[in-house]
Design a protein around this motif. Structure first.
Motif, PDB file in Angstrom:
ATOM      1  N   GLY A 129      26.234  98.942 -43.447  1.00 26.40           N
ATOM      2  CA  GLY A 129      26.336  97.658 -44.110  1.00 26.40           C
ATOM      3  C   GLY A 129      25.945  96.512 -43.197  1.00 26.40           C
ATOM      4  O   GLY A 129      24.902  96.552 -42.533  1.00 26.40           O
ATOM      5  N   PHE A 130      26.790  95.480 -43.140  1.00 18.81           N
ATOM      6  CA  PHE A 130      26.470  94.305 -42.332  1.00 18.81           C
ATOM      7  C   PHE A 130      26.611  94.559 -40.837  1.00 18.81           C
ATOM      8  O   PHE A 130      26.310  93.673 -40.032  1.00 18.81           O
ATOM      9  CB  PHE A 130      27.344  93.119 -42.750  1.00 18.81           C
ATOM     10  CG  PHE A 130      26.928  92.509 -44.059  1.00 18.81           C
ATOM     11  CD1 PHE A 130      25.820  91.684 -44.129  1.00 18.81           C
ATOM     12  CD2 PHE A 130      27.636  92.786 -45.218  1.00 18.81           C
ATOM     13  CE1 PHE A 130      25.418  91.138 -45.332  1.00 18.81           C
ATOM     14  CE2 PHE A 130      27.249  92.237 -46.425  1.00 18.81           C
ATOM     15  CZ  PHE A 130      26.134  91.413 -46.490  1.00 18.81           C
ATOM     16  N   ALA A 131      27.052  95.743 -40.453  1.00 16.82           N
ATOM     17  CA  ALA A 131      27.073  96.119 -39.041  1.00 16.82           C
ATOM     18  C   ALA A 131      25.766  96.779 -38.614  1.00 16.82           C
ATOM     19  O   ALA A 131      25.599  97.140 -37.457  1.00 16.82           O
ATOM     20  CB  ALA A 131      28.242  97.064 -38.763  1.00 16.82           C
ATOM     21  N   ASN A 132      24.837  96.916 -39.555  1.00 13.15           N
ATOM     22  CA  ASN A 132      23.537  97.517 -39.261  1.00 13.15           C
ATOM     23  C   ASN A 132      22.773  96.643 -38.272  1.00 13.15           C
ATOM     24  O   ASN A 132      22.747  95.419 -38.410  1.00 13.15           O
ATOM     25  CB  ASN A 132      22.746  97.651 -40.568  1.00 13.15           C
ATOM     26  CG  ASN A 132      21.523  98.533 -40.415  1.00 13.15           C
ATOM     27  OD1 ASN A 132      20.630  98.239 -39.645  1.00 13.15           O
ATOM     28  ND2 ASN A 132      21.497  99.630 -41.159  1.00 13.15           N
ATOM     29  N   PRO A 133      22.132  97.222 -37.272  1.00 15.10           N
ATOM     30  CA  PRO A 133      21.415  96.403 -36.278  1.00 15.10           C
ATOM     31  C   PRO A 133      20.243  95.622 -36.861  1.00 15.10           C
ATOM     32  O   PRO A 133      19.782  94.655 -36.243  1.00 15.10           O
ATOM     33  CB  PRO A 133      20.935  97.437 -35.241  1.00 15.10           C
ATOM     34  CG  PRO A 133      21.093  98.766 -35.878  1.00 15.10           C
ATOM     35  CD  PRO A 133      22.145  98.649 -36.901  1.00 15.10           C
ATOM     36  N   LEU A 134      19.756  96.011 -38.043  1.00 16.12           N
ATOM     37  CA  LEU A 134      18.634  95.314 -38.656  1.00 16.12           C
ATOM     38  C   LEU A 134      19.079  94.300 -39.714  1.00 16.12           C
ATOM     39  O   LEU A 134      18.282  93.866 -40.545  1.00 16.12           O
ATOM     40  CB  LEU A 134      17.668  96.318 -39.286  1.00 16.12           C
ATOM     41  CG  LEU A 134      16.827  97.107 -38.278  1.00 16.12           C
ATOM     42  CD1 LEU A 134      16.327  98.399 -38.882  1.00 16.12           C
ATOM     43  CD2 LEU A 134      15.667  96.270 -37.789  1.00 16.12           C
ATOM     44  N   VAL A 135      20.350  93.910 -39.664  1.00 15.82           N
ATOM     45  CA  VAL A 135      20.861  92.971 -40.658  1.00 15.82           C
ATOM     46  C   VAL A 135      20.170  91.610 -40.541  1.00 15.82           C
ATOM     47  O   VAL A 135      20.115  90.830 -41.498  1.00 15.82           O
ATOM     48  CB  VAL A 135      22.387  92.827 -40.515  1.00 15.82           C
ATOM     49  CG1 VAL A 135      22.737  92.070 -39.232  1.00 15.82           C
ATOM     50  CG2 VAL A 135      22.982  92.129 -41.727  1.00 15.82           C
ATOM     51  N   GLY A 136      19.614  91.316 -39.373  1.00 15.04           N
ATOM     52  CA  GLY A 136      18.898  90.050 -39.198  1.00 15.04           C
ATOM     53  C   GLY A 136      17.720  89.903 -40.143  1.00 15.04           C
ATOM     54  O   GLY A 136      17.386  88.785 -40.572  1.00 15.04           O
ATOM     55  N   THR A 137      17.077  91.024 -40.490  1.00 13.29           N
ATOM     56  CA  THR A 137      15.951  90.943 -41.429  1.00 13.29           C
ATOM     57  C   THR A 137      16.422  90.482 -42.804  1.00 13.29           C
ATOM     58  O   THR A 137      15.693  89.784 -43.520  1.00 13.29           O
ATOM     59  CB  THR A 137      15.269  92.313 -41.552  1.00 13.29           C
ATOM     60  OG1 THR A 137      16.220  93.290 -42.016  1.00 13.29           O
ATOM     61  CG2 THR A 137      14.730  92.769 -40.203  1.00 13.29           C
ATOM     62  N   LEU A 138      17.645  90.854 -43.173  1.00 13.12           N
ATOM     63  CA  LEU A 138      18.199  90.425 -44.457  1.00 13.12           C
ATOM     64  C   LEU A 138      18.511  88.929 -44.434  1.00 13.12           C
ATOM     65  O   LEU A 138      18.222  88.208 -45.398  1.00 13.12           O
ATOM     66  CB  LEU A 138      19.464  91.221 -44.767  1.00 13.12           C
ATOM     67  CG  LEU A 138      20.177  90.891 -46.086  1.00 13.12           C
ATOM     68  CD1 LEU A 138      19.258  91.113 -47.282  1.00 13.12           C
ATOM     69  CD2 LEU A 138      21.444  91.724 -46.233  1.00 13.12           C
ATOM     70  N   PHE A 139      19.088  88.451 -43.348  1.00 13.48           N
ATOM     71  CA  PHE A 139      19.381  87.024 -43.237  1.00 13.48           C
ATOM     72  C   PHE A 139      18.101  86.189 -43.286  1.00 13.48           C
ATOM     73  O   PHE A 139      18.065  85.119 -43.903  1.00 13.48           O
ATOM     74  CB  PHE A 139      20.151  86.739 -41.939  1.00 13.48           C
ATOM     75  CG  PHE A 139      21.558  87.254 -41.935  1.00 13.48           C
ATOM     76  CD1 PHE A 139      22.265  87.403 -43.124  1.00 13.48           C
ATOM     77  CD2 PHE A 139      22.185  87.592 -40.755  1.00 13.48           C
ATOM     78  CE1 PHE A 139      23.573  87.872 -43.136  1.00 13.48           C
ATOM     79  CE2 PHE A 139      23.498  88.063 -40.744  1.00 13.48           C
ATOM     80  CZ  PHE A 139      24.188  88.205 -41.948  1.00 13.48           C
ATOM     81  N   VAL A 140      17.058  86.670 -42.646  1.00  9.50           N
ATOM     82  CA  VAL A 140      15.774  85.948 -42.664  1.00  9.50           C
ATOM     83  C   VAL A 140      15.203  85.915 -44.077  1.00  9.50           C
ATOM     84  O   VAL A 140      14.665  84.891 -44.522  1.00  9.50           O
ATOM     85  CB  VAL A 140      14.784  86.596 -41.679  1.00  9.50           C
ATOM     86  CG1 VAL A 140      13.391  85.987 -41.843  1.00  9.50           C
ATOM     87  CG2 VAL A 140      15.262  86.409 -40.250  1.00  9.50           C
ATOM     88  N   ALA A 141      15.324  87.023 -44.808  1.00 12.76           N
ATOM     89  CA  ALA A 141      14.817  87.053 -46.184  1.00 12.76           C
ATOM     90  C   ALA A 141      15.564  86.057 -47.073  1.00 12.76           C
ATOM     91  O   ALA A 141      14.955  85.383 -47.915  1.00 12.76           O
ATOM     92  CB  ALA A 141      14.945  88.466 -46.759  1.00 12.76           C
ATOM     93  N   VAL A 142      16.879  85.935 -46.884  1.00 12.61           N
ATOM     94  CA  VAL A 142      17.655  84.944 -47.637  1.00 12.61           C
ATOM     95  C   VAL A 142      17.224  83.534 -47.255  1.00 12.61           C
ATOM     96  O   VAL A 142      17.061  82.655 -48.115  1.00 12.61           O
ATOM     97  CB  VAL A 142      19.166  85.140 -47.375  1.00 12.61           C
ATOM     98  CG1 VAL A 142      19.976  84.000 -47.992  1.00 12.61           C
ATOM     99  CG2 VAL A 142      19.629  86.475 -47.935  1.00 12.61           C
ATOM    100  N   ALA A 143      17.020  83.311 -45.965  1.00 13.52           N
ATOM    101  CA  ALA A 143      16.594  81.990 -45.498  1.00 13.52           C
ATOM    102  C   ALA A 143      15.223  81.616 -46.068  1.00 13.52           C
ATOM    103  O   ALA A 143      14.981  80.453 -46.419  1.00 13.52           O
ATOM    104  CB  ALA A 143      16.554  81.964 -43.970  1.00 13.52           C
ATOM    105  N   ILE A 144      14.319  82.571 -46.180  1.00 16.90           N
ATOM    106  CA  ILE A 144      12.999  82.303 -46.737  1.00 16.90           C
ATOM    107  C   ILE A 144      13.103  81.917 -48.203  1.00 16.90           C
ATOM    108  O   ILE A 144      12.424  80.995 -48.683  1.00 16.90           O
ATOM    109  CB  ILE A 144      12.085  83.518 -46.539  1.00 16.90           C
ATOM    110  CG1 ILE A 144      11.744  83.680 -45.051  1.00 16.90           C
ATOM    111  CG2 ILE A 144      10.807  83.388 -47.363  1.00 16.90           C
ATOM    112  CD1 ILE A 144      10.969  84.936 -44.735  1.00 16.90           C
ATOM    113  N   ALA A 145      13.963  82.614 -48.944  1.00 17.83           N
ATOM    114  CA  ALA A 145      14.161  82.268 -50.357  1.00 17.83           C
ATOM    115  C   ALA A 145      14.715  80.852 -50.491  1.00 17.83           C
ATOM    116  O   ALA A 145      14.299  80.084 -51.369  1.00 17.83           O
ATOM    117  CB  ALA A 145      15.098  83.275 -51.014  1.00 17.83           C
TER     118      ALA A 145
END
Length: 260
Positions: A129-145
């Protein structure tokens, strides 16, 4: 309408006005009175293209940071982290080759941004879940939206990211856990900060455009005044109505050979 209903409607209008004029709302009023919103971003292709390049770079930075932490698990053949890495690289490569059209008001463009969020949230949810090391890619996608379409779409993307990640993590066999306070703070920040930045950029760009228009009008007026000044210098200082009539008559006689 009763007095109470009128008072309620007045309070509602004031509340809506307060929200619309808040500094974080992605819109501002132009000099001509029009309301500039996130959907007007496509009117400034230079700024949109520059920001698309910066956001693409942020996607790759998030991927590289995640890979640095997930490399050992991926090397050990952990299937879930390998799937997460594959999805993150796929989405980032896709948006590098075919970037999102920031500010495009069409439903297809906004849906594409939300699909990116859904894919990454699914990939993040299947492993930690949010402990995944690639969670930053999800935050960036939200920021882009949020940056591309303002606070409403950014809020929807943040809610979608949190919901999908939590449900996938739960149905993947792990216990049901609500996102941590840090994860919620990250999602809220990813939606609010880019939306506020978009509002400021649009405001500055609108002012710059207004100043350029004013400069262009002043330049044209100055050129016209210069031409009139040059014309005034070559005219006789004693020019009056009789001289104008006589000169015009002389020109007609010379041109058409008329004697009357």
């Amino acid at each position: 309408m009763s007095r109470d209903q009128g008072s309620a409607h007045g309070s509602l209008r004031r509340a809506v006005g307060f929200v619309r004029n808040a500094p974080w709302w992605p819109a501002h009023r132009q000099a001509d009175g029009g309301l500039l919103t996130a959907h007007d971003l496509h009117r400034y292709p230079g700024m949109a293209n520059s920001m698309a390049t910066v956001l693409t770079a942020l996607r790759w930075v998030a991927v590289l940071i995640g890979l640095a932490y997930a490399a050992q698990s991926a090397a050990d053949g952990e299937l879930r982290i390998v799937v997460t890495v594959a999805v993150a690289i796929f989405v980032t490569s896709l948006r590098t080759l075919f970037p999102l059209k920031l500010g495009d008001p069409s439903p297809r463009a906004m849906a594409a941004a939300l699909i990116d969020v859904t894919l990454l949230a699914t990939a993040i949810g299947i492993r930690e879940g949010f402990a995944n090391p690639l969670v930053g890619t999800l935050f960036v996608a939200v920021a882009i939206a949020a940056f591309g379409w303002g606070l409403p779409v950014g809020t929807a993307a943040a809610f979608l990211a949190g919901t999908v990640t939590t449900l996938v993590y739960y149905f993947g066999g792990d216990s049901f856990e609500l996102p941590s306070a840090l994860a919620i703070f990250g999602l809220v920040g990813a939606a609010l900060i880019p939306a506020a930045a978009l509002e400021r950029l649009l405001e500055y760009e609108g002012r710059r455009k207004d100043l350029l228009d004013q400069h262009s009008k002043l330049t044209e007026a100055n050129q016209l005044l210069g031409a009139l000044n040059d014309l005034a210098r070559v005219l006789p200082s004693s020019l009056d109505q009789a001289d104008v009539i006589a000169t015009a008559r002389g020109e007609l006689v010379d041109t058409f050979g008329a004697q009357r």
